[in-house]
Design a protein around this motif. Structure first.
Motif, PDB file in Angstrom:
ATOM      1  N   ILE A  32      59.481   4.177  51.909  1.00  0.00           N
ATOM      2  CA  ILE A  32      60.497   4.890  52.337  1.00  0.00           C
ATOM      3  C   ILE A  32      60.682   4.300  54.179  1.00  0.00           C
ATOM      4  CG2 ILE A  32      60.927   6.608  54.015  1.00  0.00           C
ATOM      5  CD1 ILE A  32      59.205   8.736  52.520  1.00  0.00           C
ATOM      6  N   TYR A  33      59.095   3.981  54.901  1.00  0.00           N
ATOM      7  CA  TYR A  33      59.504   3.016  55.784  1.00  0.00           C
ATOM      8  C   TYR A  33      60.170   1.673  55.372  1.00  0.00           C
ATOM      9  CZ  TYR A  33      55.312   5.813  57.469  1.00  0.00           C
ATOM     10  OH  TYR A  33      54.422   7.265  58.038  1.00  0.00           O
ATOM     11  N   ASP A  34      60.117   1.167  54.926  1.00  0.00           N
ATOM     12  CA  ASP A  34      60.514   0.018  54.274  1.00  0.00           C
ATOM     13  C   ASP A  34      62.248   0.401  54.417  1.00  0.00           C
ATOM     14  OD1 ASP A  34      58.275  -1.307  54.782  1.00  0.00           O
ATOM     15  OD2 ASP A  34      57.557  -1.130  52.051  1.00  0.00           O
ATOM     16  N   LYS A  35      62.587   0.751  53.962  1.00  0.00           N
ATOM     17  CA  LYS A  35      63.748   1.152  53.298  1.00  0.00           C
ATOM     18  C   LYS A  35      64.794   2.120  54.632  1.00  0.00           C
ATOM     19  CE  LYS A  35      64.977  -0.810  49.531  1.00  0.00           C
ATOM     20  NZ  LYS A  35      65.673  -1.876  48.527  1.00  0.00           N
ATOM     21  N   PHE A  38      63.643   7.707  56.849  1.00  0.00           N
ATOM     22  CA  PHE A  38      63.690   8.627  57.840  1.00  0.00           C
ATOM     23  C   PHE A  38      64.582   8.460  58.734  1.00  0.00           C
ATOM     24  CE2 PHE A  38      59.027   9.217  56.592  1.00  0.00           C
ATOM     25  CZ  PHE A  38      59.603  10.506  55.385  1.00  0.00           C
ATOM     26  N   HIS A  39      65.362   7.219  58.828  1.00  0.00           N
ATOM     27  CA  HIS A  39      66.193   6.591  60.248  1.00  0.00           C
ATOM     28  C   HIS A  39      67.533   7.041  59.791  1.00  0.00           C
ATOM     29  CE1 HIS A  39      62.699   4.773  62.619  1.00  0.00           C
ATOM     30  NE2 HIS A  39      62.522   6.086  62.154  1.00  0.00           N
ATOM     31  N   LEU A  40      67.477   7.489  58.477  1.00  0.00           N
ATOM     32  CA  LEU A  40      69.509   7.309  58.509  1.00  0.00           C
ATOM     33  C   LEU A  40      70.362   7.995  59.884  1.00  0.00           C
ATOM     34  CD1 LEU A  40      68.976   8.735  54.276  1.00  0.00           C
ATOM     35  CD2 LEU A  40      68.999   6.943  55.401  1.00  0.00           C
ATOM     36  N   PHE A  41      69.765   8.419  60.564  1.00  0.00           N
ATOM     37  CA  PHE A  41      70.549   9.453  61.588  1.00  0.00           C
ATOM     38  C   PHE A  41      70.321   8.926  62.282  1.00  0.00           C
ATOM     39  CE2 PHE A  41      71.305  12.451  58.339  1.00  0.00           C
ATOM     40  CZ  PHE A  41      71.922  12.500  57.054  1.00  0.00           C
ATOM     41  N   VAL A  42      69.616   8.278  63.063  1.00  0.00           N
ATOM     42  CA  VAL A  42      68.907   7.136  64.224  1.00  0.00           C
ATOM     43  C   VAL A  42      69.664   6.000  64.427  1.00  0.00           C
ATOM     44  CG1 VAL A  42      67.144   6.069  65.388  1.00  0.00           C
ATOM     45  CG2 VAL A  42      66.368   8.344  63.884  1.00  0.00           C
ATOM     46  N   LEU A  46      67.425   2.064  67.710  1.00  0.00           N
ATOM     47  CA  LEU A  46      66.559   2.887  68.433  1.00  0.00           C
ATOM     48  C   LEU A  46      66.127   2.035  67.079  1.00  0.00           C
ATOM     49  CD1 LEU A  46      66.952   6.769  69.620  1.00  0.00           C
ATOM     50  CD2 LEU A  46      66.280   4.213  71.169  1.00  0.00           C
ATOM     51  N   GLU A  47      66.025   1.678  66.374  1.00  0.00           N
ATOM     52  CA  GLU A  47      65.358   0.918  65.429  1.00  0.00           C
ATOM     53  C   GLU A  47      65.872   1.722  64.113  1.00  0.00           C
ATOM     54  OE1 GLU A  47      61.202  -0.118  65.898  1.00  0.00           O
ATOM     55  OE2 GLU A  47      61.843  -1.638  67.671  1.00  0.00           O
ATOM     56  N   GLY A  48      67.459   1.686  64.152  1.00  0.00           N
ATOM     57  CA  GLY A  48      68.096   2.891  63.177  1.00  0.00           C
ATOM     58  C   GLY A  48      68.669   2.430  61.993  1.00  0.00           C
ATOM     59  N   TYR A  96      62.011   7.292  68.147  1.00  0.00           N
ATOM     60  CA  TYR A  96      62.020   7.112  67.465  1.00  0.00           C
ATOM     61  C   TYR A  96      61.804   5.471  67.193  1.00  0.00           C
ATOM     62  CZ  TYR A  96      64.968  11.255  66.841  1.00  0.00           C
ATOM     63  OH  TYR A  96      65.431  12.142  67.512  1.00  0.00           O
ATOM     64  N   ALA A  97      61.547   4.681  68.050  1.00  0.00           N
ATOM     65  CA  ALA A  97      62.261   3.047  67.527  1.00  0.00           C
ATOM     66  C   ALA A  97      60.302   2.939  67.057  1.00  0.00           C
ATOM     67  CB  ALA A  97      62.558   2.964  69.129  1.00  0.00           C
ATOM     68  N   ARG A  98      60.404   3.267  65.910  1.00  0.00           N
ATOM     69  CA  ARG A  98      58.909   2.398  65.245  1.00  0.00           C
ATOM     70  C   ARG A  98      59.625   2.624  62.775  1.00  0.00           C
ATOM     71  NH1 ARG A  98      57.497   6.220  67.931  1.00  0.00           N
ATOM     72  NH2 ARG A  98      55.144   7.556  66.879  1.00  0.00           N
ATOM     73  N   SER A  99      59.192   1.669  62.998  1.00  0.00           N
ATOM     74  CA  SER A  99      59.769   1.825  60.981  1.00  0.00           C
ATOM     75  C   SER A  99      58.469   3.659  60.633  1.00  0.00           C
ATOM     76  CB  SER A  99      59.266   1.299  60.278  1.00  0.00           C
ATOM     77  OG  SER A  99      58.008   0.649  60.267  1.00  0.00           O
ATOM     78  N   GLU A 100      57.796   3.898  61.215  1.00  0.00           N
ATOM     79  CA  GLU A 100      57.248   5.362  60.597  1.00  0.00           C
ATOM     80  C   GLU A 100      57.214   5.880  61.341  1.00  0.00           C
ATOM     81  OE1 GLU A 100      54.401   3.334  64.129  1.00  0.00           O
ATOM     82  OE2 GLU A 100      55.578   2.254  62.671  1.00  0.00           O
ATOM     83  N   ALA A 101      58.028   6.076  62.745  1.00  0.00           N
ATOM     84  CA  ALA A 101      59.231   7.562  63.007  1.00  0.00           C
ATOM     85  C   ALA A 101      58.893   8.313  62.696  1.00  0.00           C
ATOM     86  CB  ALA A 101      59.481   6.692  64.414  1.00  0.00           C
ATOM     87  N   VAL A 102      58.888   9.582  62.670  1.00  0.00           N
ATOM     88  CA  VAL A 102      59.434  10.405  61.741  1.00  0.00           C
ATOM     89  C   VAL A 102      59.539  12.117  62.606  1.00  0.00           C
ATOM     90  CG1 VAL A 102      57.277  10.767  60.102  1.00  0.00           C
ATOM     91  CG2 VAL A 102      60.007  11.363  59.786  1.00  0.00           C
ATOM     92  N   ILE A 103      59.672  13.173  62.739  1.00  0.00           N
ATOM     93  CA  ILE A 103      59.502  14.162  63.332  1.00  0.00           C
ATOM     94  C   ILE A 103      59.194  15.188  61.988  1.00  0.00           C
ATOM     95  CG2 ILE A 103      61.312  16.278  64.902  1.00  0.00           C
ATOM     96  CD1 ILE A 103      62.182  13.910  66.052  1.00  0.00           C
ATOM     97  N   ALA A 104      58.774  16.147  62.482  1.00  0.00           N
ATOM     98  CA  ALA A 104      57.655  17.234  61.325  1.00  0.00           C
ATOM     99  C   ALA A 104      58.474  18.564  62.257  1.00  0.00           C
ATOM    100  CB  ALA A 104      56.571  17.566  61.188  1.00  0.00           C
ATOM    101  N   GLY A 105      58.856  20.025  62.034  1.00  0.00           N
ATOM    102  CA  GLY A 105      59.020  20.701  63.475  1.00  0.00           C
ATOM    103  C   GLY A 105      59.089  22.004  63.009  1.00  0.00           C
ATOM    104  N   SER A 106      59.600  22.590  63.095  1.00  0.00           N
ATOM    105  CA  SER A 106      60.692  24.310  62.917  1.00  0.00           C
ATOM    106  C   SER A 106      61.055  24.802  64.008  1.00  0.00           C
ATOM    107  CB  SER A 106      58.977  25.360  63.178  1.00  0.00           C
ATOM    108  OG  SER A 106      59.626  26.452  62.805  1.00  0.00           O
ATOM    109  N   GLY A 107      62.416  24.944  63.798  1.00  0.00           N
ATOM    110  CA  GLY A 107      63.726  25.972  64.757  1.00  0.00           C
ATOM    111  C   GLY A 107      63.137  26.989  64.777  1.00  0.00           C
ATOM    112  N   ALA A 108      62.127  27.655  64.056  1.00  0.00           N
ATOM    113  CA  ALA A 108      61.787  29.294  64.613  1.00  0.00           C
ATOM    114  C   ALA A 108      61.473  29.292  66.003  1.00  0.00           C
ATOM    115  CB  ALA A 108      60.744  29.759  63.540  1.00  0.00           C
TER     116      ALA A 108
END
Length: 347
Positions: A32-35, A38-42, A46-48, A96-108
């Motif tokens: 996922i990182y290599d492809k 996680f950055h399809l909308f970055v 910002l290395e997106g 965002y600006a690194r290959s392994e960057a990814v957010i997890a969280g909640s809208g609640a």
């Protein structure tokens, strides 16, 4: 982007291991990182890997067809890129600006934030934070408090928080019967200080406001993303069901399956027709009218319903072997049922 048969084979060969371990494997995560999935909308600066929405939804569908956990993790992880324009460029680069960057969280809104000098003191517990075990950043909504009470009980003020992993404790409570490897655990925060610059508002653009993707309405963005997952899961279920019915020589079952595939193909075409039109309209006008937003929502719900129906109508024909949890058809059926329980797909 496409996936080679070798790549599909490698990911699927780890499906059982991922489900039993409750998380995607390091090898799949590295893929996922290599492809840059996680950055399809970055944005590129910002290395997106900025991707038009219709193309991205097709990627989500294909990822989910390959493996449900893989598809869900990619979709949720990529979705965090939608927050880019609400952060300053400096904070965006940090997040965002690194290959392994990814957010997890909640809208609640299941947390509280008390004003403190230069920021907020945060407490709360948020459920269903997919990707929690590999997230590099966490986001959450909290109700603003004053002296231990919400400022307004009728219309509480909210603050959206950006937190580091060392501020969050993961409560490993995700025990769903499907999508087991998505690590959709609860996040718990206790008296964490979040500075002002690590907060944002969806009503205030701070950077990259000219990027077309960020002008797409958030609800429609989320619904189309989840609909893509549901359709991909149904595709995989139909494939696995066809293989099982062929193995058993069930001609009557195959006839019904082919009819279901035809109906489902028409529903997918209808979904993408509206999605593509909405993207074209956004490009021409810079915004979407309420009627188009409603059409998108309706097609997302219809696509999810059709996806779910693939499982509900065909599973009873597959026999006792399909009830074994270690079979491909059972795993895809459970993942499909779980994904389609998301509130945004139920109307």
């Amino acid at each position: 982007m496409g996936f080679t048969q070798q790549e599909i084979g490698i990911i699927r060969s780890q499906s059982v291991q991922m489900e039993r371990g409750g998380a995607v494997t390091p090898e799949v995560l590295q893929y996922i990182y290599d492809k840059k999935l996680f950055h399809l909308f970055v944005t590129d600066d910002l290395e997106g890997n900025m991707t038009p929405l219709p193309e991205a939804i097709r990627i989500f569908q294909e990822c989910s067809r390959i493996d449900g956990n893989f598809g869900w993790i990619v979709t949720i992880g990529a979705g965090g890129g939608y927050f880019v324009p609400f952060m300053t460029e400096a904070i965006g680069r940090k997040v965002y600006a690194r290959s392994e960057a990814v957010i997890a969280g909640s809208g609640a809104t299941t947390g509280t934030a008390r004003r403190a000098l230069g920021g907020y003191v945060v407490n709360g517990r948020w459920k269903y934070c997919s990707g929690s075990t590999h997230a590099t950043t966490f986001t959450a909504n909290a109700v603003l408090e004053q002296e231990g009470r919400a400022i307004s009980s009728e219309s509480p003020q909210l603050v959206t928080l950006i937190m580091n992993p060392d501020q969050v404790r993961i409560d490993h409570d995700w025990n769903s019967f499907g999508l087991k490897a998505t690590a959709s655990h609860s996040m718990v925060v206790t008296n964490a200080f979040v500075p002002d610059e690590m907060t944002f508002s969806f009503s205030e653009y701070r950077s990259h406001q000219d990027e077309l993707l960020y002008k797409y309405p958030f609800l429609a963005f989320a619904q189309t993303s989840f609909a893509g997952v549901a359709m991909g899961l149904a595709d995989h279920f139909l494939e696995a069901s066809e293989a099982l019915l062929r193995e058993r020589g069930n001609e009557r079952g195959l006839e019904q399956l082919y009819k279901k595939q035809e109906d489902f193909a028409r529903q997918k075409d209808a979904f993408y027709s509206v999605l593509d039109k909405s993207w074209e309209e956004l490009g021409r006008k810079g915004s979407l009218p309420p009627e188009m937003e409603q059409r998108i929502s309706s097609e997302c719900i219809a696509a999810a319903k059709a996806s779910l129906d693939c499982g509900l109508s065909l599973f009873p024909m597959l026999g006792l072997s399909a009830c074994m949890e270690d079979t491909e058809v059972n795993r895809t059926w459970r993942d499909l049922q779980t994904a389609c329980q998301h509130a945004l797909l139920r109307g």
